[in-house]
Scaffold this motif. Structure first.
Motif, PDB file in Angstrom:
ATOM      1  N   ALA A 207      -2.438  -2.934   9.965  1.00 35.02           N
ATOM      2  CA  ALA A 207      -3.511  -3.163   9.067  1.00 35.02           C
ATOM      3  C   ALA A 207      -5.496  -3.163   9.732  1.00 35.02           C
ATOM      4  O   ALA A 207      -6.271  -3.109   8.912  1.00 35.02           O
ATOM      5  CB  ALA A 207      -3.343  -4.716   8.437  1.00 35.02           C
ATOM      6  N   ALA A 250       1.616  -7.141   3.657  1.00 41.27           N
ATOM      7  CA  ALA A 250       0.419  -8.123   2.866  1.00 41.27           C
ATOM      8  C   ALA A 250       1.172  -8.555   1.588  1.00 41.27           C
ATOM      9  O   ALA A 250       0.260  -9.670   1.280  1.00 41.27           O
ATOM     10  CB  ALA A 250      -0.746  -6.698   2.864  1.00 41.27           C
ATOM     11  N   ASN A 253       2.102 -11.678   1.545  1.00 35.43           N
ATOM     12  CA  ASN A 253       1.721 -12.598   1.847  1.00 35.43           C
ATOM     13  C   ASN A 253       1.379 -12.569   3.866  1.00 35.43           C
ATOM     14  O   ASN A 253       1.666 -13.716   3.889  1.00 35.43           O
ATOM     15  CB  ASN A 253       0.880 -13.485   1.064  1.00 35.43           C
ATOM     16  CG  ASN A 253       0.850 -13.483  -0.619  1.00 35.43           C
ATOM     17  OD1 ASN A 253       0.128 -12.515  -0.672  1.00 35.43           O
ATOM     18  ND2 ASN A 253       1.066 -13.743  -1.414  1.00 35.43           N
ATOM     19  N   LEU A 255       0.476 -10.659   6.127  1.00 37.88           N
ATOM     20  CA  LEU A 255      -0.010 -10.613   7.650  1.00 37.88           C
ATOM     21  C   LEU A 255      -1.033 -12.094   7.944  1.00 37.88           C
ATOM     22  O   LEU A 255      -0.706 -12.971   7.495  1.00 37.88           O
ATOM     23  CB  LEU A 255      -1.001  -9.558   7.012  1.00 37.88           C
ATOM     24  CG  LEU A 255      -0.497  -8.600   6.560  1.00 37.88           C
ATOM     25  CD1 LEU A 255      -1.769  -6.944   6.013  1.00 37.88           C
ATOM     26  CD2 LEU A 255      -0.073  -7.256   8.089  1.00 37.88           C
TER      27      LEU A 255
END
Length: 262
Positions: A207, A250, A253, A255
Motif C-alpha cells: 500500500a 483498507a 480499516n 492497514l
C-alpha cells in the motif's frame, strides 16, 4: 414499563465524547448500548457495509454486524437475502434519518407495499411486534451504508415510544450517529477473516508503493515467500489481485495495524 429519560443534554455530550474516544469496537458498542438502554431500548442491532452494490449490501460475510440480541439471527436474515425483499430495508436504502417500526404496517394498510414486501413481512412474523425505531445513517462513501435498529421491551407501545421520541429523539439520534461514525472508523473484525501479522505487514508495504523486491529487502524474505504470503492473503480476503486485497483491507480499516488488534 416506564421509558427512562435520565440522559439530559449535558449527559449526552459526555456520552458522545466517550464514544468518540473509545479505543475499540467493543468499548464503543458497550457505551452505545448502555446509553440507549437509559432511553428504554433493550435491543439494539447495527449493520455496516462498504460493499453495497445496487439493492444489495454485498456479500454478507463482508458486512459488519453487532447486536444485543441474537447475532446469528441478524446474520441469517441477511445471508438468506430476505432483507432485500423487506420494506424496512427499502426505507433504509432510500432514506437518511429515523423511522418508527410501525411504518411498514401503516404502509401495508394503505396498499403501498409490493407483494414481495408483504411476503417478507409475513415471513418475519412476530420479529417486529416490538415498538422501536430504525436509523439510516448518511453514506460516508459511495458504496457504504450503515443502519441501526432499536427496540423497546414488550409492553411499550409505538405510540408511547413516539411521544418519547418527540422529546428525546435528537439526543438518541446523536448518540447512535456518533456510534456509527466511530464504529465505521475502527478496524472492523469481520468473522472468518484471519490475516496473519506478516500478511498485514506485507500488504501495508504494498500500500505504501513498495515493489515486491522492496518488500523482500524490508522483511528479509525471499521473493517466493512474499508471493506465498500475498497469495494466501488474497485467498483469505476472497479477491483475485493484490490491488484488490490492499483495497479491501483498507476498507476494513485494517492497514498498518497488528493482527492481534483486529
Amino acid at each position: 414499563m416506564t421509558l427512562l429519560t435520565q440522559i439530559d443534554d449535558a449527559e449526552a455530550i459526555v456520552v458522545l465524547n466517550r464514544i468518540a474516544a473509545a479505543p475499540s469496537v467493543e468499548c464503543a458498542w458497550t457505551l452505545t448500548v448502555e446509553a440507549l438502554a437509559r432511553f428504554g431500548f433493550e435491543r439494539v442491532n447495527y449493520g455496516y457495509t462498504r460493499y453495497r452494490l445496487g439493492r444489495s449490501i454485498g456479500h454478507p460475510d463482508d458486512a459488519f454486524f453487532l447486536s444485543t440480541h441474537s447475532l446469528d439471527q441478524v446474520k441469517a436474515f441477511h445471508t438468506s437475502g430476505l432483507y432485500m425483499r423487506s420494506a424496512d430495508y427499502r426505507w433504509v436504502r432510500e432514506n437518511v434519518g429515523a423511522c418508527p417500526w410501525d411504518w411498514t404496517r401503516k404502509e401495508r394498510a394503505a396498499g403501498r407495499l409490493s407483494a414481495e414486501e408483504c411476503e417478507a413481512m409475513d415471513a418475519l412474523g412476530a420479529a417486529r411486534q416490538r415498538a422501536g425505531y430504525s436509523i439510516s445513517f448518511p453514506d460516508g462513501a459511495p458504496r457504504s451504508k450503515g443502519a441501526m435498529g432499536m427496540g423497546c421491551a414488550r409492553g411499550v407501545t409505538q405510540e408511547q415510544l413516539d411521544a418519547h421520541w418527540a422529546t428525546c429523539g435528537e439526543r438518541i439520534t446523536a448518540i447512535a450517529t456518533m456510534a456509527h461514525f466511530k464504529l465505521s472508523q475502527l478496524p472492523l473484525p469481520v468473522p472468518g477473516l484471519d490475516l496473519s501479522e506478516r500478511q498485514h505487514e506485507i500488504l501495508g508495504w504494498i500500500a505504501d508503493g513498495k515493489t515486491l523486491q522492496d518488500v523482500c529487502v524490508l522483511t528479509g524474505l525471499s521473493l517466493s515467500a512474499v508471493e506465498k504470503y500475498l497469495r494466501r492473503a488474497r485467498d483469505e480476503l476472497g479477491v483475485e489481485t493484490t490491488v484488490q486485497a490492499v483495497a479491501k483491507v483498507a476498507f476494513l480499516n485494517q492497514l498498518y495495524i497488528h493482527a492481534s488488534s483486529v
